[in-house]
Every structure is written in structure tokens, then in C-alpha cells.
Design a protein around this motif. Sequence first.
Motif, short mmCIF file in Angstrom:
data_model
loop_
_atom_site.label_atom_id
_atom_site.label_comp_id
_atom_site.label_asym_id
_atom_site.label_seq_id
_atom_site.Cartn_x
_atom_site.Cartn_y
_atom_site.Cartn_z
N ALA A 58 8.71 35.36 6.01
CA ALA A 58 8.44 34.43 5.82
C ALA A 58 9.76 33.31 6.24
N GLU A 65 10.29 24.24 5.52
CA GLU A 65 9.76 24.82 4.47
C GLU A 65 8.44 25.09 4.00
N PRO A 66 7.25 25.41 3.20
CA PRO A 66 5.99 25.50 3.91
C PRO A 66 5.46 24.03 3.11
N THR A 95 4.91 27.87 9.73
CA THR A 95 6.03 27.83 8.44
C THR A 95 4.55 28.06 7.68
N ARG A 96 3.69 27.06 7.59
CA ARG A 96 2.33 27.26 6.57
C ARG A 96 1.54 28.33 6.71
N TYR A 99 3.39 31.29 5.36
CA TYR A 99 3.18 31.63 3.95
C TYR A 99 2.10 32.44 3.92
N ARG A 102 1.26 35.60 3.21
CA ARG A 102 1.85 36.31 1.73
C ARG A 102 0.41 35.63 0.64
#
Lengths: 303, 313
Positions: A58, A65-66, A95-96, A99, A102
Motif C-alpha cells: 500500500a 496517506e490514509p 489510499t484508504r 490500507y 490491511r
Amino acid sequence: MAVSNESSRTVVDAGQSATLAGAAREVRQSSRWTWLRSRNLIIGASILAILVSAAIFAPWLTPYEPQAQVPEEALQSPSLDHPFGTDNFGRDMFTRVLYGARIDLRVGVIAVLSPFVIGVLIGCIAGYFGGWADTLAMRAVDIVQAFPFLVLVIFIVSVLGPGLRNMYIAVALVAWIVYARLIRSSILAERNKEYVVAAQAIGGNDLRIITQHVFPNVITPCIVFAMTDIALYIGLAAGLSYLGLGERPPAPEWGAMISSGQPFMTTAWWISAIPGAAIVVTGIAFSLLGDGIGDALRPGSRA
Amino acid sequence: MSRGQYILRRLVQMVPVVFAITLIIFIMLRAIPGDPAQTFLGDKATDQQIEIVTREMGLDKPIYVQYGYYLRNLVTLDLGDSLKYRVPVSTLLWSRLKVSLSVVLVTGIFIMLLSLPLGILAALKKDSLIDNIVRSALMVTMVMPSFYTGILLIIGLSIKLDLFPVSGYGDTFTEHLHHLVLPSLTLALGISPILIRVLRSSILEALDSDYVNTARAKGLTEQKVITLHVLRNALIPTVTLFGVTIGGLMGGTVITEKVFALPGAGALLVDSVAARDYPTVQSATFIFAMMVILVNLATDILYSFLDPRVELG
């Protein structure tokens, strides 16, 4: 299976335990090439591989950045700069979602581990030794089963407090029964087979017989089932976050993202729709994988 | 064993389970940190008030006596007052349960309307385009979280097409029905795939069986073979599963009720959890468990009627 998790889990369990029970016995007969014959397996594993890579890589896949909020870029529809658009805080949705993989993939796998281990352990003891151990285990199953799955999880989470860690505990307390029943019924079918009786006759101790002889023959259906359960728990975690009982914002959890996008569903559909699609894709990957493993283990019968 | 004996035995078996359920709920609620009397009165209560309420609620008694009170109250349906709404829990729960049960009922109808035709179609046209489309679509709706399905339905059918209300329950019977369509459809879309799968594979299994070969060999029309022999047998596992599903729906409506802001018992449970309204939480949990037990019992009994081969052991 993430849907109305509660009801489908009993149903899937009822539907699959029968078909899965037979699968283990044929495991030895399948050559390693049958695995490749299963289209489901290949597609499921490929999607999953992509998702796992997305989660791992990611930070390299996106310049944002998330959690980074850029108010002047709020609520932008998908574009080249923001392939999945931006949310009401101007955070990049792509991005979100990356992430989020994860969190959600990890949640699914962690959540399935404890009920799997507890259930298999109890199921083995109940099935192999029978008698009062069996009665005790099955009564416990009856009691847990009497609660609707989601109601019991919500009840436990309400007592322990919201959050993912308490969700794992709640799931462990509730979901072990599926594995216990599955493995118990397989062991009951194996217990009086020649190889078990023979092992007992030559004086093998029970622990050794269970782990060395019975276990390899009965564990496969549970593993197949665990695959579909992972999808279920990802949906459950998302659902609890939606109700405010799971992961809290601003964590990029898919369910929480759907929930936070709901007020904007008329104007900015992508905030809810795309994380939801991510859940669906993940769910399909695990279902296909589960089906594929099941198919590969019983080469003769492909319904 | 006769059927009467079987039913009686199942009822007797329920007793320890019900007992254990009450015990679990009671113990877990006592495990909650914080003083229930304090919670009941709120932050501004004086020590004296807390003492009075503690005595009224029996909280100064030993724990087993408290459990005794709890059981007695359950039996007499005196479930206490809701801390949040300040009305008797039994009244509150009953009015909310009616909504949840209506959702379950309408969902059941939707499930049948979806599952029967699609399951039969997919099986009879096995491996055709229709079969593949049905099966792929089902895989998608099956893994969709219900709140996501709900939101998508709201966006599509309520906001874009303006066919159904976005949320709420309405005031009259027809309004209720109108408000129930989307929540029930949401639930049905999630559950039907499993039923369709089972129906499809049991029809395929039945089509392969000796009795179907015999029926065909003796010259029955294909339609008669399907309706009289194939469906009659294939429906048995589907009906059982349908029963289990309805049992699962008790309490399974929680998230959907929240999405559509329906004043049901599931939404009540979630709201009570948020408000730390424990009398309501424990009663709602108990009632949901009781309904699951009863539906499962009814399913087993129905099954014993449907399938004469079932052992009543």
C-alpha cells in the motif's frame, strides 16, 4: 456470506457440513494436478494474491496517506488524481481502501483462528472419547446455538466494550461450535474404521491416534469451512463498525468507511460504494477459494 | 417412538438449555463494570438515592438471590423498566418485536419468491447461460454485507427511482408494508443464495436417482416427473433450511433495521447497548434466544412430518 451474517452462518453450516464431511476421505486419492483443474481455486487464489499484495505494498502504490485530510479537495468524484475519489475530509479513497485491506484481511484471519482451534479441540475430544465429554460439549453447543449469532456477539461486545479485540473474543466464544460439530461428526464416522481400531489394538495411545491417524482424515472440511468463515468475519467486522461497535473512525476499515459515507450517498456515492465493493470482492475471493479447495478434494463429484 | 413422545422429549430437552441461557445472560450482565443503581439514576444521584434504589433492585442481596429474583421476574414477565425510555421493558419489547416479526415474515415471502423459481430454473437448465448468471449473481449478493446491500437499494430504488421510502415504518398497514419492502428484500437477497444452492443441488441429485428413472421409464410426462417426484423430494432439505433461516433471522434483522431506521427489536437492542440500558438489553437477548429455540423446534417437528424416513430418536 457476510450478508446477514447471523442467519447465513447456521445455514451454510447445515448445508456444507454434509458435503464437506465426505471430502476428507478422498483427499489421499486426489493427485496434485486436480488442484489446477479447479477454475474456482485459481480465480479465488489470484484475486486474493492481488488483495494481499495491495495490502502489503500500500505505501508504495499511492502517494497519499490514509489519514491525510485535505479540506479543499473534499468530496471529489473519481479522477486521475484520485481514482476512487475523495471523502468528506478530502482523504484519498484509493489510499484508504488499500490500507483498509490491511485491517480487514487481518481481521478475517485473526477472527477465524481462535474459534477454529477451540472448536477443533473440543470436537476431537467429544467425538473420539464420547461419553460425558461428548454430552457436555454438545449441550454447550446447544446453548450457544440458541442465541442468534449476531445478537450474542453484540451482547458480548456490549459487555466487554466496543473494539476489534473484543469482537475476536466474542467470535471465539460463539463460533467454535461450527468447527466442534463438523469435526465431531467426521470423527464419529472415522472412529470405528479399521485403521483406528488397528491402531488401538496395537496399543497406540489416544493422543497419538488422534493426532497422527484420525486428524489428517478429518481436518480438511474444517479448513475449507474456515475459508468461507473468513469472508463472514470480514463482513461481521464491517457490520459491527457500521453499528459503532467495531473499529472506530478514522481507521480506514471498510465497514466504517461505508458507514461514514452513508450521509453522502445521494451526492458522493463512491465513499460508501467502493469500500463495499472491496468487501464483496474479498468475500468472493475467499468463497471461490473455499469452493475450489472443496472441488479439488472431491474430484468425482462436481455439482 | 411416537410423534407425540418425540415432541414431548424435545420440549423437555429445551428446559436445561433455557435455564443455561438465563444463567449466561445474568452472569454476563453482572460482569459489566459499574454500579447498576448508579446507571439507573444517572450521574446526579445522591448517595441516599443510590442506596434506596440498590435496595429496591435487590442489589444488596447475595448473587444467587439476585438470580432467583431474575428468574422469578422472567416467569412473571416482569422485565423491569427501561432505563432509557422509562417504560416497562415488556411493553417496549412487544411493540418493537411486532415490527421485527413483520420484517421476518415479509422476508420469508421474498425468500420463497426468489429461491423457488431461481433454484428450479438453475437446476433444470443446468450449465446454461441462465444457470451461470443466476449462480454468479448469487455469489455477489451472498458476500455483500446486508448494510451495503441496503444502502445500494436505497440509492437505486428510493433516491433514484423514488419507488420506496428511504427509512422509517409509517403509520398505517399499507404504509408499513411499503416500508418493509426494501429491508426485507435486503435480507432476502443475502439469504436466498444459500437456499437456491441447496435446492439446485438437491434437484440435480433427485434427477439422477433411480425413482426418477423409473418414473420416466413408466412413461410419465416430464412435467409430472418433475412436480410429483423430483420436487417433492428435493424440497425436503430446502424446507428444513428455510426453517433454520427463519430462526436465524430472529435477531438477524439487527443491522438492516438500523440501516432503514425501522423501530424493531434489533434496533432496540443496539440502541440499548449504546445507552447502557441493561434491563432492555438482557430481555431483548433472552427473547431472541427463545424465538430461535422455538423456531428450531417447529422446524424439527415439521421435518418429521415431511420426511417419513426421519428417525425420531
